[in-house]
Design an enzyme around this catalytic site. Sequence first.
Site, PDB file in Angstrom:
ATOM      1  CD  GLU A   1      -2.547   1.196   2.704  1.00  0.00           C
ATOM      2  OE1 GLU A   1      -3.488   2.007   2.825  1.00  0.00           O
ATOM      3  OE2 GLU A   1      -2.202   0.415   3.621  1.00  0.00           O
ATOM      4  CG  HIS A   2       1.322   3.394   2.778  1.00  0.00           C
ATOM      5  ND1 HIS A   2       0.708   2.761   3.848  1.00  0.00           N
ATOM      6  CD2 HIS A   2       0.421   4.271   2.289  1.00  0.00           C
ATOM      7  CE1 HIS A   2      -0.512   3.246   3.999  1.00  0.00           C
ATOM      8  NE2 HIS A   2      -0.712   4.160   3.066  1.00  0.00           N
TER       9      HIS A   2
END
Length: 412
Positions: free
Chosen positions: A311-312
């Site tokens: 996600e990050h």
Amino acid sequence: MIYAAEEVRARFARRGLSFDPTVEEIVRGILEAVREEGDEALDRFSRDLDGYPVEEVPKRAWREAYEDLDEDLRDALETARERIEAFYREEARGGFLRAEGGGVLAQLVRPLERVGVYVPGGSAPLLSTLLMTVVPAKVAGVREVIVASPPKVHPGVLAAAWVAGADRLFAMGGAQAIAALAYGTGRVPRVDKIVGPGNRYVVAAKRLVYGTVGIDGLAGPTETMIIADGSASPRLLAADLLAQAEHGPDSEPWLLSPDRALLERVEAELSWQLQDLPRAEVARQALEKGGLVLTKDLEEAFALANLYAPEHLSLALSDPLPWLEKVQNAGGVFLGEGSPEALGDYIAGPSHVMPTSGTARFQGGLAVRDFLKVIPVVGLSEGAARELAKKGALLARAEGLEGHARSLDLRR
């Protein structure tokens, strides 16, 4: 714990969303009841599950909540909104019209009419989630944005709705809120798309109503992956890992580096910083879900990151920009130690609603394009139609669709 790259490779490759059939069965019953009974079922589930009936919160309550905020917090909300707006106004969203042989080919770009935004409740008011979902929708030109958040709605969420420019807000949560937005009730209008994160019941509901309405995606627990070299600060790396670990026990914080000494210093720093972290127990559980990974070199670290599709993805490197071309799968990328993912959560500009559970392999973060639809337009001249009809008829007959071919033959 420090893992070797080979110890995590297979685990990274197996990632994907999973769903609990028991939860889906419960949610299916809620959806069916709200679709059939409307407001009566909506209120019943809201009373039983949240302790309150559904109510629409008037805008004067939003304004009052905004005015009651600390001045510094008001300023922070306004700054976040301005940065989100500025970022998404840069996103191309124009169509085109091209003359061709006396006719036209065109692409119309139209905003969705009505969008539902789900903002979770719980102990921490997610003001930022409201900004990160409502603002891109309004930049896209969505006529009506309806917010749903569990009762009693936190004053901070009401204030954020005022700042973001939402149109309506209902105090309702859970699968019943998703059902109301998807099917419409007497009080709650039906929307075209539902966006925003939620618990497993909300995620299951979004999955089941997809097709009746659009959705932004199916969010799992938050995750962050940091690729670091020897120039990185162990103190900052540990702080950034803990910032994501405190989200919940299912969060996955990972640090990948070819520098064993750095990993060992980060491991020690994590133990030190956990001592006075308010959500230390939650963070400890999350750290067990993730870990520190020793790679052969930075090339292997990026290969693992693309396999994991985080996600990050943070690049804590002495010169991160040249490495950006190695990134294939990530919800969002944060360059250098001066751009921590926590800034992206609140105020950097891009929406923090990003794909999880490996879905960054095929999906991007929430953006203006998620609130737009593209309508192709074909307007050919008689001459152009005649020229194309013969070849079109050949293709139709190759597919065994004689009716299509005859329609084209009449244009020749």
